[in-house]
Design a protein around this motif. Sequence first.
Motif, PDB file in Angstrom:
ATOM      1  N   CYS A 171       0.827  -1.198   0.000  1.00  0.00           N
ATOM      2  CA  CYS A 171       0.000   0.000   0.000  1.00  0.00           C
ATOM      3  C   CYS A 171       0.864   1.251   0.000  1.00  0.00           C
ATOM      4  CB  CYS A 171      -0.909   0.037   1.227  1.00  0.00           C
ATOM      5  SG  CYS A 171      -2.180  -1.258   1.252  1.00  0.00           S
TER       6      CYS A 171
ATOM      7  N   THR B 167       0.047   5.172   0.925  1.00  0.00           N
ATOM      8  CA  THR B 167      -0.975   6.042   1.496  1.00  0.00           C
ATOM      9  C   THR B 167      -0.358   7.406   1.775  1.00  0.00           C
ATOM     10  OG1 THR B 167      -1.956   4.105   2.555  1.00  0.00           O
ATOM     11  CG2 THR B 167      -2.688   6.259   3.340  1.00  0.00           C
TER      12      THR B 167
ATOM     13  N   VAL C 222      -5.423   6.333   0.219  1.00  0.00           N
ATOM     14  CA  VAL C 222      -4.602   5.284  -0.396  1.00  0.00           C
ATOM     15  C   VAL C 222      -4.430   5.573  -1.881  1.00  0.00           C
ATOM     16  CG1 VAL C 222      -4.451   2.819  -0.921  1.00  0.00           C
ATOM     17  CG2 VAL C 222      -5.317   3.569   1.299  1.00  0.00           C
TER      18      VAL C 222
ATOM     19  N   ARG D 204      -7.061  -1.733   2.406  1.00  0.00           N
ATOM     20  CA  ARG D 204      -7.402  -0.303   2.341  1.00  0.00           C
ATOM     21  C   ARG D 204      -8.020   0.171   3.656  1.00  0.00           C
ATOM     22  NH1 ARG D 204      -7.713   2.653  -2.284  1.00  0.00           N
ATOM     23  NH2 ARG D 204      -7.100   1.628  -4.232  1.00  0.00           N
TER      24      ARG D 204
ATOM     25  N   ALA E 299      -5.110   0.522   6.100  1.00  0.00           N
ATOM     26  CA  ALA E 299      -4.216   1.636   5.773  1.00  0.00           C
ATOM     27  C   ALA E 299      -4.859   2.975   6.103  1.00  0.00           C
ATOM     28  CB  ALA E 299      -3.830   1.579   4.298  1.00  0.00           C
TER      29      ALA E 299
END
Length: 395
Positions: A224, A226, A232, A258, A261
Amino acid sequence: MVSRVRVWLNRTYAENVFFMDQLRRNPCGRAVEIHATHGDPDSPILAAADTAAMEPEGLSPAAYVEYALDQCARHAIDVFVPVLHQTALAEHREEFASAGTALLAPPAEAVHTFQDKVVAYEAVEKLGVPVPPWWRVRTADELIAAVDELEAAGHKACFKPASGAGGVGFRIITRTPFSLMHLSGFPSPYMPLDLVLQALRGADEPVDWLVMPLLGEPEVSVDCLTGPDGRVRMAVGRTKNGRRRGFTLDPSWIEPARVLAEGFGLHYLTNIQFRMLGDEPVLMDVNTRPAGGLHQLSQCGINAPWAAVRLALGEEPGDLVPPFLGQDYAVVSGPRAVRPHSALQRADLELPTPVPAVPDTVGGTQPTHEPQAPQPSQATHSAQPAQPADRPLTV
């Protein structure tokens, strides 16, 4: 004229030589210079950098922060990618910002949450992301109770340190008595329960283990990216099923990543790992740092390290959506240069520009031309002792 970007990677994993390669081959054509520090003089990270230094041993987290601030000032670092002492460094983010250095790391509270897997699992459950059943174990009696309950439910039991990185300390419990079977072939993660109990009962102090069911494949690591705004920009899964690796955008893996995050403010590059409990994906671990295999996303047309550096510099890279998913692959090792013996006596080195490398196989590289001769350099302070081979992060 656009100025160069100066990036520092502190004591980190050997695979991050590929992270460095991708920064230099960024799609913006921006000049990037890399500073690296490590405790192991033979880490390829040091040889791959433009400048390098041996890290002093035995520093407390607070002392390491002072060391890091000095390195940032000494080398005019724009972006610092910390692995060692990440929490302590993140707590001093404003001091680094005042010195002109952006920390490519999540906020300290997020890093702290995921240092302890029990704290992490409790917090994750509150967000509604599935986790496996788990027990925190410190004694032999607690281990027996956890193993009995897991086996009664039809699971194999395994354990790992409640705090730790990677697969260090991971073992699978078996009831099979110790025999020559355990001494044939390669070392196995399977440990007879009676030997584990014997070790626990003879230990001078309690352990701190997380006991849970042995989870099934595939293992999916979602990389990820972010922003500090909590949005994100990238979430791509890398699948692992035995030797076979691949990529996925399946929502059953991507959406929980997601949620984590965004929910925990896992800014910049993080890696969120899932496995299967029966037919359900469950969280296995959250790494608040770039994954060693992050460079494999280049097989999908993504340069995640450079996008993260742009975010840290206050630029907007936009959403990173793979233009395609690369074909399945296997990971093989390949050679990378280490510093010459003469360089090991120098603590702070101006190194020649590394030889550009192109992928030979995923996970390996080969040089594009003959290596350049090393140029003279001058040390600025005395060398520190080499890091023992069994110390963490010497990989």
